[in-house]
Design a protein around this motif. Structure first.
Motif, PDB file in Angstrom:
ATOM      1  N   GLY A 579       0.800  -1.204   0.000  1.00 53.91           N
ATOM      2  CA  GLY A 579       0.000   0.000   0.000  1.00 53.91           C
ATOM      3  C   GLY A 579       0.836   1.259   0.000  1.00 53.91           C
ATOM      4  O   GLY A 579       0.346   2.327   0.358  1.00 53.91           O
ATOM      5  N   ASP A 580       2.117   1.160  -0.405  1.00 54.49           N
ATOM      6  CA  ASP A 580       2.997   2.319  -0.233  1.00 54.49           C
ATOM      7  C   ASP A 580       2.963   3.301  -1.399  1.00 54.49           C
ATOM      8  O   ASP A 580       3.499   4.399  -1.304  1.00 54.49           O
ATOM      9  CB  ASP A 580       4.435   1.884   0.055  1.00 54.49           C
ATOM     10  N   ASN A 581       2.374   2.919  -2.543  1.00 56.36           N
ATOM     11  CA  ASN A 581       2.104   3.860  -3.636  1.00 56.36           C
ATOM     12  C   ASN A 581       3.354   4.552  -4.165  1.00 56.36           C
ATOM     13  O   ASN A 581       3.300   5.709  -4.603  1.00 56.36           O
ATOM     14  CB  ASN A 581       1.094   4.914  -3.186  1.00 56.36           C
ATOM     15  N   SER A 582       4.486   3.876  -4.156  1.00 58.02           N
ATOM     16  CA  SER A 582       5.735   4.494  -4.586  1.00 58.02           C
ATOM     17  C   SER A 582       5.748   4.829  -6.073  1.00 58.02           C
ATOM     18  O   SER A 582       6.446   5.757  -6.492  1.00 58.02           O
ATOM     19  CB  SER A 582       6.918   3.567  -4.264  1.00 58.02           C
ATOM     20  N   ILE A 583       5.009   4.086  -6.887  1.00 57.45           N
ATOM     21  CA  ILE A 583       5.021   4.338  -8.324  1.00 57.45           C
ATOM     22  C   ILE A 583       4.422   5.702  -8.624  1.00 57.45           C
ATOM     23  O   ILE A 583       5.010   6.526  -9.333  1.00 57.45           O
ATOM     24  CB  ILE A 583       4.268   3.221  -9.068  1.00 57.45           C
ATOM     25  N   ALA A 584       3.245   5.983  -8.069  1.00 64.10           N
ATOM     26  CA  ALA A 584       2.590   7.262  -8.328  1.00 64.10           C
ATOM     27  C   ALA A 584       3.288   8.411  -7.616  1.00 64.10           C
ATOM     28  O   ALA A 584       3.271   9.546  -8.095  1.00 64.10           O
ATOM     29  CB  ALA A 584       1.132   7.197  -7.899  1.00 64.10           C
ATOM     30  N   ARG A 585       3.908   8.120  -6.472  1.00 60.86           N
ATOM     31  CA  ARG A 585       4.452   9.197  -5.644  1.00 60.86           C
ATOM     32  C   ARG A 585       5.966   9.343  -5.785  1.00 60.86           C
ATOM     33  O   ARG A 585       6.639   9.831  -4.890  1.00 60.86           O
ATOM     34  CB  ARG A 585       4.028   8.982  -4.193  1.00 60.86           C
ATOM     35  N   HIS A 586       6.468   8.906  -6.919  1.00 63.43           N
ATOM     36  CA  HIS A 586       7.841   9.216  -7.326  1.00 63.43           C
ATOM     37  C   HIS A 586       8.878   8.710  -6.329  1.00 63.43           C
ATOM     38  O   HIS A 586       9.907   9.350  -6.107  1.00 63.43           O
ATOM     39  CB  HIS A 586       8.019  10.723  -7.529  1.00 63.43           C
ATOM     40  N   GLY A 587       8.631   7.546  -5.755  1.00 60.50           N
ATOM     41  CA  GLY A 587       9.633   6.916  -4.916  1.00 60.50           C
ATOM     42  C   GLY A 587      10.385   5.871  -5.705  1.00 60.50           C
ATOM     43  O   GLY A 587      10.036   5.527  -6.837  1.00 60.50           O
ATOM     44  N   ILE A 588      11.425   5.332  -5.094  1.00 58.79           N
ATOM     45  CA  ILE A 588      12.182   4.243  -5.722  1.00 58.79           C
ATOM     46  C   ILE A 588      12.183   3.014  -4.832  1.00 58.79           C
ATOM     47  O   ILE A 588      12.778   2.011  -5.134  1.00 58.79           O
ATOM     48  CB  ILE A 588      13.631   4.702  -6.049  1.00 58.79           C
ATOM     49  N   HIS A 589      11.463   3.132  -3.724  1.00 58.94           N
ATOM     50  CA  HIS A 589      11.255   1.986  -2.842  1.00 58.94           C
ATOM     51  C   HIS A 589      10.123   2.325  -1.892  1.00 58.94           C
ATOM     52  O   HIS A 589       9.719   3.471  -1.727  1.00 58.94           O
ATOM     53  CB  HIS A 589      12.517   1.651  -2.040  1.00 58.94           C
ATOM     54  N   GLY A 590       9.586   1.297  -1.253  1.00 62.85           N
ATOM     55  CA  GLY A 590       8.594   1.452  -0.190  1.00 62.85           C
ATOM     56  C   GLY A 590       8.896   0.434   0.883  1.00 62.85           C
ATOM     57  O   GLY A 590      10.020   0.347   1.360  1.00 62.85           O
ATOM     58  N   LEU A 591       7.913  -0.396   1.222  1.00 69.56           N
ATOM     59  CA  LEU A 591       8.161  -1.472   2.176  1.00 69.56           C
ATOM     60  C   LEU A 591       8.878  -2.622   1.468  1.00 69.56           C
ATOM     61  O   LEU A 591       8.601  -2.924   0.309  1.00 69.56           O
ATOM     62  CB  LEU A 591       6.851  -1.974   2.785  1.00 69.56           C
ATOM     63  N   TYR A 592       9.765  -3.258   2.203  1.00 69.53           N
ATOM     64  CA  TYR A 592      10.592  -4.341   1.666  1.00 69.53           C
ATOM     65  C   TYR A 592       9.889  -5.676   1.898  1.00 69.53           C
ATOM     66  O   TYR A 592       9.361  -5.947   2.989  1.00 69.53           O
ATOM     67  CB  TYR A 592      11.935  -4.315   2.381  1.00 69.53           C
ATOM     68  N   TRP A 593       9.888  -6.523   0.851  1.00 77.59           N
ATOM     69  CA  TRP A 593       9.304  -7.863   0.923  1.00 77.59           C
ATOM     70  C   TRP A 593      10.333  -8.864   0.411  1.00 77.59           C
ATOM     71  O   TRP A 593      11.038  -8.595  -0.563  1.00 77.59           O
ATOM     72  CB  TRP A 593       8.060  -7.979   0.047  1.00 77.59           C
ATOM     73  N   LEU A 594      10.397 -10.030   1.037  1.00 75.53           N
ATOM     74  CA  LEU A 594      11.295 -11.096   0.573  1.00 75.53           C
ATOM     75  C   LEU A 594      10.518 -12.399   0.477  1.00 75.53           C
ATOM     76  O   LEU A 594       9.896 -12.840   1.450  1.00 75.53           O
ATOM     77  CB  LEU A 594      12.475 -11.268   1.527  1.00 75.53           C
ATOM     78  N   PHE A 595      10.547 -13.008  -0.724  1.00 80.04           N
ATOM     79  CA  PHE A 595       9.870 -14.274  -0.969  1.00 80.04           C
ATOM     80  C   PHE A 595      10.907 -15.304  -1.412  1.00 80.04           C
ATOM     81  O   PHE A 595      11.785 -15.024  -2.228  1.00 80.04           O
ATOM     82  CB  PHE A 595       8.800 -14.106  -2.044  1.00 80.04           C
ATOM     83  N   ASN A 596      10.790 -16.510  -0.865  1.00 76.83           N
ATOM     84  CA  ASN A 596      11.731 -17.599  -1.130  1.00 76.83           C
ATOM     85  C   ASN A 596      10.955 -18.761  -1.753  1.00 76.83           C
ATOM     86  O   ASN A 596      10.072 -19.339  -1.111  1.00 76.83           O
ATOM     87  CB  ASN A 596      12.413 -18.040   0.163  1.00 76.83           C
ATOM     88  N   VAL A 597      11.266 -19.090  -2.998  1.00 72.16           N
ATOM     89  CA  VAL A 597      10.472 -20.025  -3.781  1.00 72.16           C
ATOM     90  C   VAL A 597      11.296 -21.269  -4.106  1.00 72.16           C
ATOM     91  O   VAL A 597      12.409 -21.160  -4.648  1.00 72.16           O
ATOM     92  CB  VAL A 597       9.995 -19.360  -5.089  1.00 72.16           C
ATOM     93  N   ASN A 598      10.766 -22.444  -3.770  1.00 69.74           N
ATOM     94  CA  ASN A 598      11.417 -23.694  -4.150  1.00 69.74           C
ATOM     95  C   ASN A 598      11.229 -23.955  -5.643  1.00 69.74           C
ATOM     96  O   ASN A 598      10.121 -23.810  -6.173  1.00 69.74           O
ATOM     97  CB  ASN A 598      10.849 -24.865  -3.362  1.00 69.74           C
ATOM     98  N   VAL A 599      12.302 -24.342  -6.309  1.00 69.14           N
ATOM     99  CA  VAL A 599      12.286 -24.689  -7.728  1.00 69.14           C
ATOM    100  C   VAL A 599      12.770 -26.127  -7.846  1.00 69.14           C
ATOM    101  O   VAL A 599      13.953 -26.416  -7.612  1.00 69.14           O
ATOM    102  CB  VAL A 599      13.193 -23.745  -8.551  1.00 69.14           C
ATOM    103  N   GLU A 600      11.862 -27.030  -8.182  1.00 65.19           N
ATOM    104  CA  GLU A 600      12.212 -28.449  -8.236  1.00 65.19           C
ATOM    105  C   GLU A 600      13.147 -28.728  -9.410  1.00 65.19           C
ATOM    106  O   GLU A 600      13.039 -28.128 -10.479  1.00 65.19           O
ATOM    107  CB  GLU A 600      10.948 -29.296  -8.357  1.00 65.19           C
ATOM    108  N   ARG A 601      14.048 -29.710  -9.199  1.00 63.44           N
ATOM    109  CA  ARG A 601      15.051 -30.011 -10.221  1.00 63.44           C
ATOM    110  C   ARG A 601      14.419 -30.453 -11.534  1.00 63.44           C
ATOM    111  O   ARG A 601      14.906 -30.131 -12.619  1.00 63.44           O
ATOM    112  CB  ARG A 601      15.999 -31.099  -9.700  1.00 63.44           C
ATOM    113  N   GLU A 602      13.280 -31.180 -11.446  1.00 71.87           N
ATOM    114  CA  GLU A 602      12.676 -31.700 -12.674  1.00 71.87           C
ATOM    115  C   GLU A 602      12.032 -30.605 -13.526  1.00 71.87           C
ATOM    116  O   GLU A 602      11.625 -30.867 -14.662  1.00 71.87           O
ATOM    117  CB  GLU A 602      11.639 -32.777 -12.341  1.00 71.87           C
ATOM    118  N   TRP A 603      11.915 -29.400 -12.973  1.00 73.15           N
ATOM    119  CA  TRP A 603      11.371 -28.304 -13.769  1.00 73.15           C
ATOM    120  C   TRP A 603      12.419 -27.705 -14.717  1.00 73.15           C
ATOM    121  O   TRP A 603      12.073 -26.958 -15.625  1.00 73.15           O
ATOM    122  CB  TRP A 603      10.853 -27.186 -12.872  1.00 73.15           C
TER     123      TRP A 603
END
Length: 657
Positions: A579-603
Motif C-alpha cells: 500500500g505504499d504507492n511508490s510508483i505514483a508518488r515518485h519513490g524508488i522503494h517502499g516497504l521491503y518484501w522477501l519471498f523464497n520459492v522452491n524450484v524443483e530439479r525436474e522443472w
C-alpha cells in the motif's frame, strides 16, 4: 546562528484573541481569551507576518490528524486546544501548553479520540521556536490514525524559493499556477502541468508535492527563502526517533503553497490501529522552526540555506534537548546506549565472517525480523556501522527493544534473538553478533543489487511534456512524473524479456513492474527471465530443490505470480500485497518484501529455461511493484551423481514457472 532581528508570534484563541510572543517576552492573555494554539502570525526581519494573511486564521499554522473508525470514512481534525497553561516563564525561556482531553461526549464528532498536549517553546535571542505535541490514549474507542502533521502556510507574495538539499532547490510555481486555466490536473490531483504559469520559465513543467518527498534519514532541514527582505523559514528535525517506519520511510517536506510540513506520522501500511482501552503515549518532536536573515544587503540569498544547515547541525548536537518541561520527553540522563559489532556469515561467498560495513542497525519495539519498517506506535533509534562493523546507538529512551539491521549488498533482515533492555545512564554491550542471510546454495544468477531500492534498474527519461527541470540529469531521476507510462512505449509489442548473461539490468530491467493500458482499461504484464543450462537438471533423489529469492523494494495493491505455461493455479503467488504507492508518488522503494520459492530439479531442462513473473492485478496504472533483487541458488547438497551444471546466461525455461 540567531538573527539579530527579533521574532514575535501570534496564537489564535477560541475567542480570536492573539497571544503575542517575542524572543523572551510575550503578552499573557486574559482568562476569557485563552488561546487554542493556532499560529496566526509570525513577525521577523521587518515582515509584519510571515504567515499567509489571506488565509483564515485557523488555516495558517496548526497541527492536524487524519483518522477513522475501523471500516469507516476518514475525519480531518485540525487540533484546537481547550486548555491553555504557561509551563515555564522567565527572562530566558517561555514554554506554553495548548491541550485537549478526549471524553465520551465527543463520540460522533471529527475530534480524534486522543488526549493531546501541544507545546511551544521560545528562548531569548534565538530566532525561532520549538513545537511538539504529545499524544496519549486511554479508555478511548476503536480508531485508526493515518496521519499527523504540523503545517505552516507562508505568504505566497514573499516566499518563492524552496530548498531541502544542496541539489534539490529551486524557484517554485505560484499556487494560482496549479489552477485552471494556468494549470491542468493530470492523473491525480496533486500532479499538475503548468500550461501558463506566472513565471514563464516554468511553462510546460509538472508540479507535484510528492516530487519533493524525502527519506527520514535525510530529512534534516527544509524550507523557504524570501528575496525581499532576504529571509528564511526553515523546519529543522534533529532526531528521527519519533518518526514512523524507520530511516528509509519517505515522506512529504515542503511544496507549493508555499507550505512547510512536519510529517512524523503517515499511514498506508503504517496506520496506527488503536483498540478500546489501549494505553499509549508518544512525543512527536520537538521540531525547530528557524528564522534567519542575511547579514547585509547584496549577500547571496543562498547564504540562508547554508546557515540553516549549520543550525541543523547545532540542533542535532544538542539532542536530546534539556529544556522541555514535559516529563514525557526523556532527557539525556534518562537514556542509555547499546554497542557491539555486526558480522555477516555467508559461507558461499567467504570462508570467514565479514564485518558489516555501512549497515543500518537500530532499536525498535520488539517484533519479527524486519518489523521495524511497519512500526508506528513506538520509538526507533538508528545508526550506521563503520567499515569494521562496530556500532554505537546512543541517547536511547529507556525500555525494551529489538535490535535490527540490514546490510547494503546483503539479502534479508537481521534481528538479534534476545531483547535489549535499555536503562537510564546504562550501556548494553552485545559484543559480536552474526547475521546469517538467507542462503541455500551457491548463486547461479542474480539480477540487481540487494539494497532495498530499484534505483540501479532502468529508469526511463520522462515524456518531454511532463518534465520537472529540477530532475533533469539529477541522481533522483525517478522523481519525474509519468514514468509508469513509458513502459508501454518502450515495450509496445510485448513485455520485458531479460536474458541472463546478455542483458544488462541497468538498461534492460524496467524500474517498476507495472500494468499496461489497453483502451479504457489496464491489463496485467508478464516478464520473462531466460537462462541456459548446459546439462539436464532433472535427477531423481537427493540434492533438494533450487531456490529462487525475490526481494521487492515496493508494492502497491499488487500480486506477483510465478507461472508455468497453461498451468492453473500459478506455482507461486504473493497474494495481494502493498500500500505504499511508490510508483505514483515518485519513490524508488517502499516497504521491503522477501519471498523464497522452491524450484524443483525436474522443472529445469537442458538448454533454455524461462521464469515467467506476472503482476496479476490490473485495475489502475499505479498497481505494480518494484524489484530489489532476484537470485537463483543451486541446491546446497548435490545428488550422488550430480550432472555438471553450467549457467552461461540468466534466463529461465519453458516450464520453470
Amino acid at each position: 546562528m540567531a538573527s539579530p532581528a527579533g521574532v514575535s508570534m501570534k496564537v489564535k484563541g477560541r475567542h480570536r484573541s492573539p497571544v503575542a510572543g517575542g524572543a523572551g517576552q510575550w503578552n499573557r492573555p486574559s482568562h476569557s481569551d485563552e488561546p487554542g494554539g493556532m499560529i496566526t502570525g509570525i513577525s521577523f526581519n521587518g515582515l509584519n507576518n510571515l504567515m499567509e494573511v489571506l488565509n483564515d486564521e485557523s488555516d495558517r499554522g496548526y497541527w492536524s490528524t487524519n483518522w477513522s473508525e475501523p471500516g469507516g470514512s476518514g475525519h480531518f481534525d485540525r487540533i484546537q486546544g481547550t486548555d491553555f497553561r504557561v509551563i515555564v516563564e522567565n527572562e530566558e525561556q517561555v514554554e506554553l501548553s495548548f491541550s485537549r482531553s478526549w471524553n465520551p461526549s465527543l463520540r460522533g464528532t471529527t475530534v480524534i479520540p486522543l488526549s493531546i498536549d501541544r507545546r511551544i517553546v521560545m528562548f531569548r535571542g534565538l530566532s525561532g521556536f520549538y513545537t511538539t505535541p504529545s499524544s496519549s490514549s486511554r479508555k478511548t474507542p476503536d480508531f485508526d490514525l493515518a496521519e499527523a502533521r504540523a503545517v505552516f502556510k507562508l505568504r505566497k507574495d514573499k516566499f518563492h524559493y524552496m530548498a531541502m538539499a544542496d541539489n534539490r532547490q529551486r524557484i517554485m510555481p505560484m499556487p494560482e499556477d496549479r489552477l485552471p486555466p494556468r494549470g491542468r490536473a493530470l492523473a491525480y490531483p496533486e500532479a499538475v502541468r503548468l500550461d501558463d504559469p506566472i513565471d514563464s520559465d516554468l511553462r510546460g513543467e509538472v508540479d507535484d508535492k510528492y516530487q519533493y518527498s524525502c527519506e527520514n534519514k535525510d530529512n534534516r532541514v527544509h524550507g523557504w527563502i524570501c528575496a525581499d527582505p532576504q529571509t528564511g523559514f526553515w523546519q529543522i528535525t534533529p532526531s528521527n526517533e519519533f518518526r514512523t517506519g524507520g530511516p528509509l520511510k519517505q515522506d512529504l517536506t515542503s511544496h507549493v503553497g508555499p507550505i512547510n510540513l512536519a510529517h512524523p506520522l503517515r499511514g498506508g501500511d503504517l496506520d496506527l490501529k488503536f483498540r478500546e482501552g489501549e494505553l499509549w503515549k508518544k512525543v512527536f518532536g520537538p521540531v525547530f522552526i528557524y528564522l534567519n536573515s542575511t547579514p547585509r544587503r547584496g549577500t547571496d540569498p543562498l547564504y540562508l540555506w547554508e546557515d540553516a544547515k549549520s543550525q541543523a547541525q547545532v540542533e542535532e548536537e544538542s539532542w536530546p534537548y534539556s529544556f522541555p518541561a514535559s516529563e514525557d520527553f526523556h532527557k539525556r540522563e534518562e537514556r542509555g546506549s547499546v554497542g557491539g559489532r555486526l558480522l555477516v556469515r555467508d559461507s558461499f561467498l567467504d570462508d570467514v565472517d565479514v564485518a558489516a560495513n555501512s549497515a543500518h542497525i537500530g532499536l525498535a519495539p520488539p517484533g519479527e525480523a524486519g518489523s521495524w519498517q511497519r512500526e508506528s506506535k513506538g520509538y526507533q533509534f538508528w545508526a550506521r556501522t563503520g567499515i569494521d562493523g562496530y556500532f554505537t546507538i546512543g541517547d536511547v529512551r529507556a525500555g525494551e527493544y529489538g535490535l535490527y539491521a540490514w546490510v547494503p549488498g546483503v539479502l534479508g533482515d537481521f534481528k538479534l534473538a534476545e531483547t535489549v533492555t535499555i536503562t537510564a545512564r546504562g550501556h548494553v554491550e552485545v559484543g559480536d553478533v552474526v547475521f546469517e542471510p538467507p542462503r541455500d546454495g551457491p548463486t547461479l544468477w542474480e539480477i540487481g543489487v540487494p539494497d532495498r531500492s530499484a534505483a540501479e534498474f532502468s529508469v526511463p527519461d520522462p515524456n518531454p511534456s511532463y518534465v520537472n527541470k529540477l530532475y533533469a540529469g539529477h541522481p533522483d531521476r525517478f522523481r519525474q512524473y509519468g514514468l509508469w507510462e513509458r513502459y508501454a512505449e518502450l515495450y509496445p509489442e510485448g513485455d520485458l524479456v531479460y536474458r541472463v548473461g546478455a542483458s544488462d539490468y541497468t538498461k534492460d530491467w524496467f524500474y517498476a513492474h507495472v500494468t499496461r493500458k489497453t483502451g479504457d482499461g489496464y491489463k496485467s504484464t508478464t516478464w520473462q527471465i531466460k537462462f541456459t543450462m548446459d546439462r539436464g537438471a532433472a535427477q531423481p533423489g537427493g540434492g533438494g530443490p533450487y531456490k529462487l529469492r525475490i526481494a521487492l523494494a515496493s508494492a502497491k495493491s499488487a500480486e506477483l505470480q510465478g507461472e508455468r505455461p497453461r498451468a492453473s493455479p500459478p506455482h507461486f503467488t504473493t497474494g495481494v500485497i502493498g500500500g505504499d504507492n511508490s510508483i505514483a508518488r515518485h519513490g524508488i522503494h517502499g516497504l521491503y518484501w522477501l519471498f523464497n520459492v522452491n524450484v524443483e530439479r525436474e522443472w529445469l531442462v537442458e538448454g533454455e529455461n524461462t521464469v515467467f513473473l506476472t503482476q496479476a492485478r490490473a485495475s489502475s496504472p499505479f498497481q505494480g511493484l518494484m524489484y530489489d533483487y532476484l537470485r537463483l541458488e543451486a541446491p546446497s547438497s548435490p545428488s550422488p551423481s550430480p550432472p555438471p551444471l553450467s549457467l552461461t546466461l540468466f534466463n529461465m525455461p519453458s516450464s520453470f514457472f
